[in-house]
Design an enzyme around this catalytic site. Structure first.
Site, PDB file in Angstrom:
ATOM      1  N   SER A 173     -49.676  79.496  20.419  1.00  0.00           N
ATOM      2  CA  SER A 173     -50.573  80.422  21.108  1.00  0.00           C
ATOM      3  C   SER A 173     -49.765  81.573  21.682  1.00  0.00           C
ATOM      4  O   SER A 173     -48.585  81.416  22.009  1.00  0.00           O
ATOM      5  CB  SER A 173     -51.308  79.713  22.251  1.00  0.00           C
ATOM      6  OG  SER A 173     -52.062  80.627  23.023  1.00  0.00           O
ATOM      7  N   TYR A 188     -51.481  74.656  29.972  1.00  0.00           N
ATOM      8  CA  TYR A 188     -51.659  75.076  28.583  1.00  0.00           C
ATOM      9  C   TYR A 188     -50.513  75.989  28.148  1.00  0.00           C
ATOM     10  O   TYR A 188     -49.957  75.834  27.061  1.00  0.00           O
ATOM     11  CB  TYR A 188     -52.999  75.796  28.430  1.00  0.00           C
ATOM     12  CG  TYR A 188     -53.333  76.206  27.015  1.00  0.00           C
ATOM     13  CD1 TYR A 188     -53.898  75.300  26.123  1.00  0.00           C
ATOM     14  CD2 TYR A 188     -53.100  77.506  26.573  1.00  0.00           C
ATOM     15  CE1 TYR A 188     -54.226  75.671  24.834  1.00  0.00           C
ATOM     16  CE2 TYR A 188     -53.423  77.886  25.283  1.00  0.00           C
ATOM     17  CZ  TYR A 188     -53.983  76.968  24.410  1.00  0.00           C
ATOM     18  OH  TYR A 188     -54.296  77.349  23.126  1.00  0.00           O
ATOM     19  N   LYS A 192     -47.840  75.150  25.066  1.00  0.00           N
ATOM     20  CA  LYS A 192     -47.682  75.994  23.882  1.00  0.00           C
ATOM     21  C   LYS A 192     -46.273  76.587  23.790  1.00  0.00           C
ATOM     22  O   LYS A 192     -45.738  76.750  22.688  1.00  0.00           O
ATOM     23  CB  LYS A 192     -48.736  77.099  23.886  1.00  0.00           C
ATOM     24  CG  LYS A 192     -50.155  76.570  23.660  1.00  0.00           C
ATOM     25  CD  LYS A 192     -50.280  75.813  22.349  1.00  0.00           C
ATOM     26  CE  LYS A 192     -51.716  75.400  22.048  1.00  0.00           C
ATOM     27  NZ  LYS A 192     -51.857  74.694  20.760  1.00  0.00           N
ATOM     28  N   THR A 222     -63.898  81.299  18.975  1.00  0.00           N
ATOM     29  CA  THR A 222     -64.118  79.939  18.479  1.00  0.00           C
ATOM     30  C   THR A 222     -64.775  79.107  19.580  1.00  0.00           C
ATOM     31  O   THR A 222     -64.778  79.497  20.758  1.00  0.00           O
ATOM     32  CB  THR A 222     -62.796  79.260  18.081  1.00  0.00           C
ATOM     33  OG1 THR A 222     -62.042  78.964  19.269  1.00  0.00           O
ATOM     34  CG2 THR A 222     -61.969  80.134  17.148  1.00  0.00           C
TER      35      THR A 222
END
Length: 280
Positions: A173, A188, A192, A222
């Site tokens: 990411s 997060y 990543k 998404t």
């Protein structure tokens, strides 16, 4: 087993015998690809793109069994073999067994797309801790986004070594490169960033038999970002030089490049596909 130090120069390798036509370099005909987290979003778009390129596919899902029927549709549409497997990447024994099942069904694995992942949804860490919601969410993100990649790499890497070839592509990411604002998601981001460095490390370890690369998407439209309200998305758009989120299909070419013979001299690389967000 004693600890092994890289004290000697690598053994020289013969360059691959490559097709002379660039379109043939991007072809995946005769190759077997695995895509995790393939039920929707980036994973499904990538799976469809690899099928279009001629690959036979093993598509993995965790809870969305609709992929079983979609696999049948992909197979019929592109005239390639596609089999769906239920495999939560957080369960090491299940990952090992599923990789064994894929090899039994297809005979080999040429490409492994480690794409399964989940977002952090609890906001700032201290506030999440004060509300008592941090530990479970932390474990969920780290276990899926980082440990899940480790489990997949551990077992597919052994298969690549037996074969003497393979390409692993991991969904990282842009959050592994920068700290996103205004949403706060330290967990997060850390996961990543770890994935990117893990892939670079594996690229060195596996240089004699396989390649490892990462794709770092920016904001992509998404279902994984469905929890985000429109005001926050508008803020994202204001920070992206291209002024919008990307489409899953706009990532497919990056994965195809790393999966195919077009990238036989590319390993340990990360490709940002983020509308120039990280340039600023």
């Amino acid at each position: 087993m004693p600890y092994t130090l890289a004290t000697e120069l690598p053994t020289p390798q013969e360059p691959p015998k490559l097709a002379s036509n660039v379109l043939d370099l991007f072809s995946l005909k005769g190759k077997v690809a695995v895509v995790t987290g393939a039920s929707s979003g980036i994973g499904y778009a990538v799976a469809e793109g690899l099928a279009q390129a001629g690959a036979s596919l093993a598509v993995w899902y965790n809870s969305n069994a609709a992929l079983v029927e979609r696999a049948v549709e992909l197979s019929a549409k592109y005239n390639v073999k596609v089999v769906a497997y239920q495999c939560p990447v957080t369960e090491e024994a299940k990952v090992k067994k599923t990789i064994e099942d894929v090899i039994q069904e297809f005979g080999k694995i040429d490409v492994f797309i480690a794409n399964a992942g989940v977002p952090w949804t609890k906001g700032p860490l201290v506030e999440a801790a004060e509300s008592g919601t941090d530990t479970d969410e932390w474990n969920k993100v780290i276990h899926t986004d980082f440990n899940g990649v480790y489990y997949c790499a551990k077992y597919v890497g052994a298969q690549f070594k037996r074969q003497g070839s393979g390409s692993m592509v991991i969904t990282a990411s842009m959050s592994g490169h920068i700290v996103n604002i205004p949403q706060l998601q330290a967990c997060y981001n850390a996961a990543k960033a770890g994935v990117i460095h893990f892939a670079k490390s594996l690229a060195v370890e596996w240089a004699g038999f396989a390649r490892v690369n990462t794709v770092s998407p920016g904001y992509i439209a998404t279902p994984i970002s469905n929890f985000v309200d429109e005001d926050l998305k508008n803020k994202w758009h204001s920070l992206i030089p291209m002024g919008r989120e990307g489409l899953p299909q706009e990532l497919v070419g990056a994965y195809l490049y790393f999966a195919s013979d077009a990238s036989t001299y590319t390993t340990g690389s990360d490709l940002l596909v983020d509308g120039a967000y990280c340039v600023l």
